[in-house]
Design an enzyme around this catalytic site. Sequence first.
Site, short mmCIF file in Angstrom:
data_model
loop_
_atom_site.label_atom_id
_atom_site.label_comp_id
_atom_site.label_asym_id
_atom_site.label_seq_id
_atom_site.Cartn_x
_atom_site.Cartn_y
_atom_site.Cartn_z
N ASP A 292 0.80 -1.23 0.00
CA ASP A 292 0.00 0.00 0.00
C ASP A 292 0.84 1.28 0.00
O ASP A 292 0.28 2.38 0.06
CB ASP A 292 -0.95 0.02 1.21
CG ASP A 292 -2.09 -0.96 1.03
OD1 ASP A 292 -2.59 -1.06 -0.10
OD2 ASP A 292 -2.47 -1.63 2.00
N ASP B 191 -6.45 -4.36 -5.75
CA ASP B 191 -6.14 -3.02 -5.25
C ASP B 191 -4.70 -2.60 -5.58
O ASP B 191 -4.39 -1.41 -5.70
CB ASP B 191 -6.31 -2.94 -3.72
CG ASP B 191 -7.47 -3.74 -3.17
OD1 ASP B 191 -7.83 -4.76 -3.78
OD2 ASP B 191 -8.03 -3.35 -2.13
N1 GLY Z 1 -7.22 -1.51 -0.36
C1 GLY Z 1 -8.15 -1.90 0.60
C2 GLY Z 1 -9.54 -1.54 0.26
O1 GLY Z 1 -9.85 -1.14 -0.84
O2 GLY Z 1 -10.36 -1.68 1.14
#
Ligand code: GLY
Length: 406
Positions: free
Chosen positions: A132, A190
Amino acid sequence: MAAAATISCTQKGTDWIGNGIRTAAAQLELTAEEVDGTGMLPRSIHEGYDMTDLCMQLGRDSLTFKDSLRARPAADKKGKRSLCGIYDWTSGFFPGSLWYAYELTGDEKLKEEAVKFTNLLNPVRYYDGTHDLGFMIGCSYGNALRLSPADTIRNVIIETADNLISRFDPEIGCIRSWDFGTWNFPVIIDNMMNLDLLFLASRLTGDDKYKDIAIRHADTTMKNHFRDDYTSWHVVSYNDDGTVERRQTHQGKDDNSSWARGQAWAVYGYTACFRETGDSTYLDFAEHIADMIMSRVTTEDAIPYWDYDAPAGPDTPRDASAAAVTASGLLELCTFAADGRKYYDYAVKILKSLSSPAYLAKVGENEGFVLMHSTGSLPHGSEIDVPLNYADYYYLEAMKRYLSLK
Ligand code: GLY
């Protein structure tokens, strides 16, 4: 600042976008003042869950999951703003929203707050514990670099990109997403959103190694993460030799459902890949995903249910964050696609819905967040029908993209 001047004119109007921008700026300023000095960042509102509702949404008789603090707040916290630390995956969104709000209004106070909250994230440059990093540093320092360039900012971005590529496995062809769970090598859709930081690092350094890894990741994901109808699985885990170990969901209804935010990450991510590479394979793919989204979202206002396969009804939680990400992605896609008008029109429809009283908070309410009605992780009882800092971020980005097109 030319952009801010243009947008300030719109701001004076009484139109939906002027109202959206004014509301966002006021909410963010208010929140920044209240959160200042805590060393934390606003994330959402503490809410609980109803087990019967969860079972109904998930189509199961019973559910077992470990309650996180997020899922079951103490009584005195319920309904109050929840904060996160700098290593939370959402830490970059509040500073990023402040940057966008500054860009949209030219208000120097917002810039001051943006700088302050961006600087809070400085230690993240030494962190390599998650994929992330692209969200965290790209949305904060990435916008800082765009709007107030400095070598110190550039260095944070490059150091973070180095940490992000340390999670790349050349045999598998992907960047590892998570370090928790029982998966051998989990990659979530994601993760497409973290590639922008790598493209940026290549542009800043002139070294293609970041970009090459982003492209490998996008290609491997394109091959393994999508069904024939262009919907995406949430989690694909790989064996060490690059074969697929498992395809599952973590935040969606079930392994074969289409989790709304996952589809939004996908269309946004492949549009960005086309922007950065000019490879029409990514453009075609993004268009297919966009067409799928437009046909699968069945709500009248184009704000999707939290999962496309959730049982539809008036009580089904929406996900305004998925809508905001989609709107922003489509406002970029429409500039590349031959038939861009349909993506533009759909994105504007979303933006108008988000800017209506059904989703846009009143100034001083909603614990200082801009949008209402997002869903974080329903299967975990976490953040259901609440504001989320990333919904606000992509709403602001989409408004900026909309105004740039105008
Ligand atoms: N990247 C985590 C979410 O979209 O909840």
